[in-house]
Design an enzyme around this catalytic site. Sequence first.
Site, PDB file in Angstrom:
ATOM      1  N   GLY A 226       0.770  -1.241   0.000  1.00 31.53           N
ATOM      2  CA  GLY A 226       0.000   0.000   0.000  1.00 31.53           C
ATOM      3  C   GLY A 226       0.794   1.280   0.000  1.00 31.53           C
ATOM      4  O   GLY A 226       0.208   2.366   0.025  1.00 31.53           O
ATOM      5  N   GLU A 260       4.436  -6.387   1.080  1.00 29.68           N
ATOM      6  CA  GLU A 260       3.808  -6.816  -0.169  1.00 29.68           C
ATOM      7  C   GLU A 260       3.614  -5.635  -1.118  1.00 29.68           C
ATOM      8  O   GLU A 260       2.494  -5.234  -1.420  1.00 29.68           O
ATOM      9  CB  GLU A 260       2.458  -7.473   0.125  1.00 29.68           C
ATOM     10  CG  GLU A 260       2.552  -8.692   1.032  1.00 29.68           C
ATOM     11  CD  GLU A 260       1.203  -9.155   1.544  1.00 29.68           C
ATOM     12  OE1 GLU A 260       0.194  -8.451   1.283  1.00 29.68           O
ATOM     13  OE2 GLU A 260       1.140 -10.188   2.216  1.00 29.68           O
ATOM     14  N   GLY A 262       3.174  -3.571  -4.451  1.00 28.40           N
ATOM     15  CA  GLY A 262       2.750  -3.813  -5.823  1.00 28.40           C
ATOM     16  C   GLY A 262       2.872  -2.520  -6.609  1.00 28.40           C
ATOM     17  O   GLY A 262       3.786  -2.332  -7.409  1.00 28.40           O
ATOM     18  N   ARG A 263       1.954  -1.596  -6.338  1.00 33.17           N
ATOM     19  CA  ARG A 263       1.963  -0.284  -6.986  1.00 33.17           C
ATOM     20  C   ARG A 263       3.328   0.398  -6.839  1.00 33.17           C
ATOM     21  O   ARG A 263       3.850   0.988  -7.791  1.00 33.17           O
ATOM     22  CB  ARG A 263       0.875   0.589  -6.350  1.00 33.17           C
ATOM     23  CG  ARG A 263       0.654   1.919  -7.035  1.00 33.17           C
ATOM     24  CD  ARG A 263      -0.205   2.839  -6.154  1.00 33.17           C
ATOM     25  NE  ARG A 263      -1.376   2.164  -5.630  1.00 33.17           N
ATOM     26  CZ  ARG A 263      -2.566   2.147  -6.217  1.00 33.17           C
ATOM     27  NH1 ARG A 263      -2.721   2.775  -7.362  1.00 33.17           N
ATOM     28  NH2 ARG A 263      -3.592   1.526  -5.671  1.00 33.17           N
ATOM     29  N   ARG A 299      -8.623   2.713 -14.626  1.00 40.91           N
ATOM     30  CA  ARG A 299      -8.479   3.460 -13.377  1.00 40.91           C
ATOM     31  C   ARG A 299      -9.166   4.829 -13.404  1.00 40.91           C
ATOM     32  O   ARG A 299      -9.832   5.205 -12.424  1.00 40.91           O
ATOM     33  CB  ARG A 299      -7.006   3.620 -13.004  1.00 40.91           C
ATOM     34  CG  ARG A 299      -6.311   2.313 -12.638  1.00 40.91           C
ATOM     35  CD  ARG A 299      -4.934   2.538 -12.032  1.00 40.91           C
ATOM     36  NE  ARG A 299      -5.036   3.041 -10.671  1.00 40.91           N
ATOM     37  CZ  ARG A 299      -4.796   4.288 -10.309  1.00 40.91           C
ATOM     38  NH1 ARG A 299      -4.420   5.185 -11.200  1.00 40.91           N
ATOM     39  NH2 ARG A 299      -4.930   4.649  -9.051  1.00 40.91           N
ATOM     40  N   TYR A 303     -11.950   4.789 -10.546  1.00 37.72           N
ATOM     41  CA  TYR A 303     -11.570   5.510  -9.327  1.00 37.72           C
ATOM     42  C   TYR A 303     -11.549   7.026  -9.497  1.00 37.72           C
ATOM     43  O   TYR A 303     -11.185   7.737  -8.561  1.00 37.72           O
ATOM     44  CB  TYR A 303     -10.165   5.090  -8.876  1.00 37.72           C
ATOM     45  CG  TYR A 303      -9.974   3.630  -8.599  1.00 37.72           C
ATOM     46  CD1 TYR A 303     -10.720   2.973  -7.617  1.00 37.72           C
ATOM     47  CD2 TYR A 303      -9.025   2.895  -9.296  1.00 37.72           C
ATOM     48  CE1 TYR A 303     -10.522   1.633  -7.358  1.00 37.72           C
ATOM     49  CE2 TYR A 303      -8.824   1.553  -9.040  1.00 37.72           C
ATOM     50  CZ  TYR A 303      -9.576   0.918  -8.066  1.00 37.72           C
ATOM     51  OH  TYR A 303      -9.379  -0.414  -7.807  1.00 37.72           O
ATOM     52  N   CYS A 328     -18.253   2.479 -25.930  1.00 37.73           N
ATOM     53  CA  CYS A 328     -19.593   3.073 -25.866  1.00 37.73           C
ATOM     54  C   CYS A 328     -20.064   3.230 -24.423  1.00 37.73           C
ATOM     55  O   CYS A 328     -21.017   2.571 -23.970  1.00 37.73           O
ATOM     56  CB  CYS A 328     -20.582   2.247 -26.667  1.00 37.73           C
ATOM     57  SG  CYS A 328     -20.399   2.488 -28.438  1.00 37.73           S
ATOM     58  N   GLU A 329     -19.374   4.075 -23.679  1.00 35.00           N
ATOM     59  CA  GLU A 329     -19.711   4.437 -22.306  1.00 35.00           C
ATOM     60  C   GLU A 329     -19.307   5.887 -22.087  1.00 35.00           C
ATOM     61  O   GLU A 329     -18.219   6.305 -22.516  1.00 35.00           O
ATOM     62  CB  GLU A 329     -18.951   3.561 -21.290  1.00 35.00           C
ATOM     63  CG  GLU A 329     -19.237   2.083 -21.340  1.00 35.00           C
ATOM     64  CD  GLU A 329     -20.559   1.712 -20.695  1.00 35.00           C
ATOM     65  OE1 GLU A 329     -21.142   2.564 -19.981  1.00 35.00           O
ATOM     66  OE2 GLU A 329     -20.997   0.570 -20.900  1.00 35.00           O
TER      67      GLU A 329
END
Length: 405
Positions: A226, A260, A262-263, A299, A303, A328-329
């Site tokens: 995190g 841990e 990741g990002r 993302r 978010y 198409c959104e």
Amino acid sequence: MDIDYKALAKKYGTPLYMYDFDYIEHRYNDLKEAFAGKKSLINYAVKANSNLSVIAHLAKLGAGADCVSIGEVRRALDAGVKKYNIIFSGVGKRDDEIREALEKDILMLNLESEAEMKRVEMIAKELGKEARISIRVNPNIDPQTHPYISTGLHENKFGVEIDMAKRMYIYANKSEYLNPVGIHFHIGSQLTKLDPIRESAQIVADLVRSLKAIKIDIKFFDVGGGIGVVYSDEITIPVRDYAEAIFDATKGLDVTLLCEPGRYMVANAGAFFTSVLYEKVNAGKRFVIVDGGMNDLIRPSLYDAYHKIDAVMVEGEKSFADVVGPVCESGDFFGKNVLLPPLQHNDLLVVHSAGAYGFTMASNYNTRPKPAEVALEAGKDRLIRRRESYEDQIRLEKEFLHRDQ
């Protein structure tokens, strides 16, 4: 590293993901050095970017893997991660996933509930094996991050409360088929404040002390991941301060420290390339329409996440524009009110900080192919995943076409 974006886009086409492996190695080494002098293991969070070549690059450096599905466990093993460096986390594990993880003899399964513990015990008994486990403790600390990536509060689905965790450890310690070797917490992602991490580590370390007092020997202290990164103007946590906070919390405990990331490892190692199709103006509102879409990088849509967007080698007076894709959104955008010069067909845009939760969350929505992925290392580029074809997408369906007709 100076990156020739135009040359890469011309060679591999767009949409395209690019990852700087030298940057990933630098991030790994920074974190490893921060934990120097202590027993530690860095378990890369595979969910952030699960490309086999990315995992293999980290495995060669000595990294383990934090996995949240049996598929990720298989990826880690295929990429060369040692089995005793693999953790299987996740709030919902199927029986077949638990069974396979036990058969593969990985380091430990990280448990999220009492019910899950009982399932693991039952399956371990069927296999005649002892299951090494850790328990994810929910310290109920506000991580001060986006609510979708907050995981350490009682209102979140993850982990168990302190009292429940203690009861689970006592049960597991008495079980013939469970071996409680670790403890785990993870309060959220993209954390930019140290205090919530420090407070959580202290709460969980105190629990470890109380467990050791009753002869439950916790060997692994997993602080989760995190650590935040810079997308815009965030002030992030220095990794040495992060490590020192963990050291202070665990002072006097004989444990191996696990984290841990990741990002932290891959976000700013990656970029997403997309080509301009054309521009349009609706009632004074400027849109830049590109060949990449929310199916490639979700993302911003999911978010409302910010990614810096640059036009490559284009001059001119800049004005605000929404960068939007072909899906198409209405939520199909990479950035709103982005300052960009006038753009023409085939001009190149680079979406920065796209190495984490980019391709790994991509889909085939609108029957769009997933993009190619490229690695840069020591000044050289190489393909690490080819672009999907239409045939790739329909392969699992085509054999059933017209079967009932």
